[in-house]
Design a protein around this motif. Structure first.
Motif, PDB file in Angstrom:
ATOM      1  N   LYS A 135      16.816 -40.385  -2.686  1.00 54.66           N
ATOM      2  CA  LYS A 135      16.675 -41.776  -2.239  1.00 54.66           C
ATOM      3  C   LYS A 135      15.211 -42.195  -2.085  1.00 54.66           C
ATOM      4  N   THR A 136      14.315 -41.223  -1.905  1.00 56.25           N
ATOM      5  CA  THR A 136      12.891 -41.536  -1.803  1.00 56.25           C
ATOM      6  C   THR A 136      12.162 -41.242  -3.129  1.00 56.25           C
ATOM      7  N   LYS A 137      12.928 -41.054  -4.172  1.00 57.00           N
ATOM      8  CA  LYS A 137      12.424 -40.874  -5.549  1.00 57.00           C
ATOM      9  C   LYS A 137      11.581 -39.621  -5.738  1.00 57.00           C
ATOM     10  N   LYS A 138      11.905 -38.590  -4.994  1.00 60.91           N
ATOM     11  CA  LYS A 138      11.236 -37.296  -5.155  1.00 60.91           C
ATOM     12  C   LYS A 138      12.190 -36.382  -5.929  1.00 60.91           C
ATOM     13  N   TYR A 139      12.378 -36.737  -7.190  1.00 61.57           N
ATOM     14  CA  TYR A 139      13.416 -36.115  -8.011  1.00 61.57           C
ATOM     15  C   TYR A 139      13.153 -34.643  -8.319  1.00 61.57           C
ATOM     16  N   GLU A 140      11.913 -34.294  -8.560  1.00 57.12           N
ATOM     17  CA  GLU A 140      11.580 -32.897  -8.878  1.00 57.12           C
ATOM     18  C   GLU A 140      11.928 -31.986  -7.703  1.00 57.12           C
ATOM     19  N   GLU A 141      11.536 -32.394  -6.500  1.00 54.13           N
ATOM     20  CA  GLU A 141      11.858 -31.612  -5.290  1.00 54.13           C
ATOM     21  C   GLU A 141      13.362 -31.571  -5.065  1.00 54.13           C
ATOM     22  N   ALA A 142      14.018 -32.694  -5.298  1.00 56.93           N
ATOM     23  CA  ALA A 142      15.467 -32.767  -5.097  1.00 56.93           C
ATOM     24  C   ALA A 142      16.192 -31.784  -6.011  1.00 56.93           C
ATOM     25  N   LEU A 143      15.761 -31.705  -7.255  1.00 56.55           N
ATOM     26  CA  LEU A 143      16.406 -30.781  -8.197  1.00 56.55           C
ATOM     27  C   LEU A 143      16.313 -29.333  -7.731  1.00 56.55           C
ATOM     28  N   LYS A 144      15.192 -28.965  -7.150  1.00 54.97           N
ATOM     29  CA  LYS A 144      15.016 -27.591  -6.664  1.00 54.97           C
ATOM     30  C   LYS A 144      16.036 -27.250  -5.573  1.00 54.97           C
ATOM     31  N   VAL A 145      16.371 -28.231  -4.770  1.00 60.43           N
ATOM     32  CA  VAL A 145      17.340 -28.011  -3.691  1.00 60.43           C
ATOM     33  C   VAL A 145      18.773 -28.146  -4.214  1.00 60.43           C
ATOM     34  N   LEU A 146      18.992 -29.070  -5.143  1.00 59.54           N
ATOM     35  CA  LEU A 146      20.340 -29.363  -5.624  1.00 59.54           C
ATOM     36  C   LEU A 146      20.891 -28.315  -6.595  1.00 59.54           C
TER      37      LEU A 146
ATOM     38  N   PHE B  76      26.268 -34.275  -9.149  1.00 62.78           N
ATOM     39  CA  PHE B  76      25.945 -35.673  -9.481  1.00 62.78           C
ATOM     40  C   PHE B  76      24.494 -36.000  -9.139  1.00 62.78           C
ATOM     41  N   PHE B  77      24.064 -35.657  -7.929  1.00 58.12           N
ATOM     42  CA  PHE B  77      22.694 -35.987  -7.530  1.00 58.12           C
ATOM     43  C   PHE B  77      21.668 -35.214  -8.363  1.00 58.12           C
ATOM     44  N   ALA B  78      22.027 -34.003  -8.807  1.00 63.65           N
ATOM     45  CA  ALA B  78      21.150 -33.255  -9.718  1.00 63.65           C
ATOM     46  C   ALA B  78      21.098 -33.960 -11.079  1.00 63.65           C
ATOM     47  N   ALA B  79      22.251 -34.433 -11.544  1.00 62.00           N
ATOM     48  CA  ALA B  79      22.289 -35.178 -12.820  1.00 62.00           C
ATOM     49  C   ALA B  79      21.462 -36.453 -12.719  1.00 62.00           C
ATOM     50  N   LEU B  80      21.583 -37.141 -11.608  1.00 60.24           N
ATOM     51  CA  LEU B  80      20.819 -38.366 -11.391  1.00 60.24           C
ATOM     52  C   LEU B  80      19.317 -38.072 -11.368  1.00 60.24           C
ATOM     53  N   SER B  81      18.934 -37.011 -10.678  1.00 60.74           N
ATOM     54  CA  SER B  81      17.517 -36.635 -10.615  1.00 60.74           C
ATOM     55  C   SER B  81      16.991 -36.272 -12.002  1.00 60.74           C
ATOM     56  N   ALA B  82      17.756 -35.484 -12.736  1.00 62.12           N
ATOM     57  CA  ALA B  82      17.342 -35.107 -14.095  1.00 62.12           C
ATOM     58  C   ALA B  82      17.272 -36.339 -14.996  1.00 62.12           C
ATOM     59  N   TYR B  83      18.206 -37.260 -14.820  1.00 58.95           N
ATOM     60  CA  TYR B  83      18.189 -38.512 -15.583  1.00 58.95           C
ATOM     61  C   TYR B  83      16.911 -39.296 -15.291  1.00 58.95           C
ATOM     62  N   LYS B  84      16.566 -39.399 -14.020  1.00 62.58           N
ATOM     63  CA  LYS B  84      15.359 -40.133 -13.620  1.00 62.58           C
ATOM     64  C   LYS B  84      14.093 -39.465 -14.160  1.00 62.58           C
ATOM     65  N   LEU B  85      14.157 -38.142 -14.351  1.00 62.81           N
ATOM     66  CA  LEU B  85      13.025 -37.402 -14.912  1.00 62.81           C
ATOM     67  C   LEU B  85      13.098 -37.335 -16.435  1.00 62.81           C
ATOM     68  N   ASP B  86      14.103 -37.990 -17.008  1.00 61.07           N
ATOM     69  CA  ASP B  86      14.339 -38.047 -18.458  1.00 61.07           C
ATOM     70  C   ASP B  86      14.531 -36.655 -19.066  1.00 61.07           C
ATOM     71  N   ARG B  87      15.321 -35.850 -18.376  1.00 62.90           N
ATOM     72  CA  ARG B  87      15.689 -34.522 -18.871  1.00 62.90           C
ATOM     73  C   ARG B  87      17.137 -34.579 -19.336  1.00 62.90           C
ATOM     74  N   LYS B  88      17.317 -34.959 -20.557  1.00 63.42           N
ATOM     75  CA  LYS B  88      18.630 -35.240 -21.128  1.00 63.42           C
ATOM     76  C   LYS B  88      19.607 -34.068 -20.994  1.00 63.42           C
ATOM     77  N   THR B  89      19.198 -32.900 -21.454  1.00 59.06           N
ATOM     78  CA  THR B  89      20.100 -31.745 -21.455  1.00 59.06           C
ATOM     79  C   THR B  89      20.550 -31.382 -20.052  1.00 59.06           C
ATOM     80  N   GLU B  90      19.599 -31.356 -19.138  1.00 56.27           N
ATOM     81  CA  GLU B  90      19.903 -31.014 -17.752  1.00 56.27           C
ATOM     82  C   GLU B  90      20.817 -32.064 -17.108  1.00 56.27           C
ATOM     83  N   ALA B  91      20.507 -33.336 -17.346  1.00 58.14           N
ATOM     84  CA  ALA B  91      21.315 -34.426 -16.787  1.00 58.14           C
ATOM     85  C   ALA B  91      22.748 -34.345 -17.297  1.00 58.14           C
ATOM     86  N   LEU B  92      22.905 -34.129 -18.596  1.00 66.05           N
ATOM     87  CA  LEU B  92      24.255 -34.017 -19.170  1.00 66.05           C
ATOM     88  C   LEU B  92      25.007 -32.818 -18.601  1.00 66.05           C
ATOM     89  N   SER B  93      24.324 -31.699 -18.490  1.00 63.28           N
ATOM     90  CA  SER B  93      24.953 -30.480 -17.981  1.00 63.28           C
ATOM     91  C   SER B  93      25.496 -30.688 -16.575  1.00 63.28           C
TER      92      SER B  93
END
Length: 170
Positions: A103-114, A130-147
Motif C-alpha cells: 500500500k505504500t508502494k514498497k514492492y521490492e520489500e513486500a515481495l521479500k516478505v510475501l 495475490f499481493f506478491a503478484a501485484l508487487s511483481a506486476y508493479k515492478l514489471d516482472r511478468k513471469t513472477e507476476a503470472l506465477s
C-alpha cells in the motif's frame, strides 16, 4: 379546403417512439452500471488486521492494527515491521506488514516478505500470492507476476484481481 389542397396530400404516418425511448433507457442503464463496476488491477479490498485484546495496555500490535485498519499505512508500517521482526514465525504479522508495504508502494520489500508466505502453508497463502503478484506486476516482472497470480484459486477473494493480472500479461 380553400387554402390547402386535400386531394393528393400524403397521409401522415404515426410512429411510436416508445420502443426507442425504452432502448435508449436500457442502454443508459447498462452504461451507468458499467461505469459503476470496479475495474482495474488496483481495485481490490484490503482485509482488516485482527487486533489482540489486551486489557489495560495498548501494545505494539494493537497500535499497528488500528492504524492499518484506518488506512494509515505509512504510520502503521514501522509498528508492523517491528511486530513482524519480533515474531518471524507469525504469518499474520508478516502478511499485514507486507500488505502495508504494498500500500505504500514498497514492492521490492513486500515481495521479500510475501514470497515465503505464498510458497508456504499459512492461512494467508493465496492472499499473499495475490499481493506478491501485484508487487511483481508493479515492478514489471511478468513471469513472477503470472506465477503468483496463477496460484490464486477461484475461491479466494483475490481471484478476480489476479485474473486481471493474468489477462494483462497474456
Amino acid at each position: 379546403q380553400q387554402h390547402f389542397k386535400t386531394g393528393n396530400a400524403p397521409k401522415a404516418k404515426l410512429v411510436s417512439i416508445k420502443k426507442y425511448v425504452t432502448a435508449a433507457s436500457a442502454a443508459a442503464a447498462i452504461f451507468i452500471l458499467y461505469l459503476s463496476l470496479p475495474g482495474g488491477i488496483d481495485n481490490y479490498a484490503v482485509p482488516d488486521m485482527p487486533q489482540a485484546v489486551i486489557r489495560g495496555s495498548e501494545d505494539l500490535s494493537n497500535k499497528g492494527a488500528l492504524l492499518f485498519n484506518k488506512g494509515e499505512y505509512e504510520e502503521a508500517l514501522p509498528l508492523l515491521k517491528e511486530q513482524a521482526l519480533s515474531k518471524p514465525e507469525d504469518a499474520t504479522a508478516n502478511f499485514f506488514y507486507a500488505v502495508g508495504l504494498v500500500k505504500t508502494k514498497k514492492y521490492e520489500e513486500a515481495l521479500k516478505v510475501l514470497k515465503p508466505l505464498a510458497e508456504g502453508e499459512s492461512a494467508y497463502k493465496e492472499d499473499a500470492a495475490f499481493f506478491a503478484a501485484l508487487s511483481a506486476y508493479k515492478l514489471d516482472r511478468k513471469t513472477e507476476a503470472l506465477s503468483f497470480a496463477e496460484d490464486v484459486s477461484d475461491k479466494s477473494a483475490y481471484y478476480q484481481p489476479s485474473q486481471k493480472i493474468i489477462k494483462k500479461y497474456r
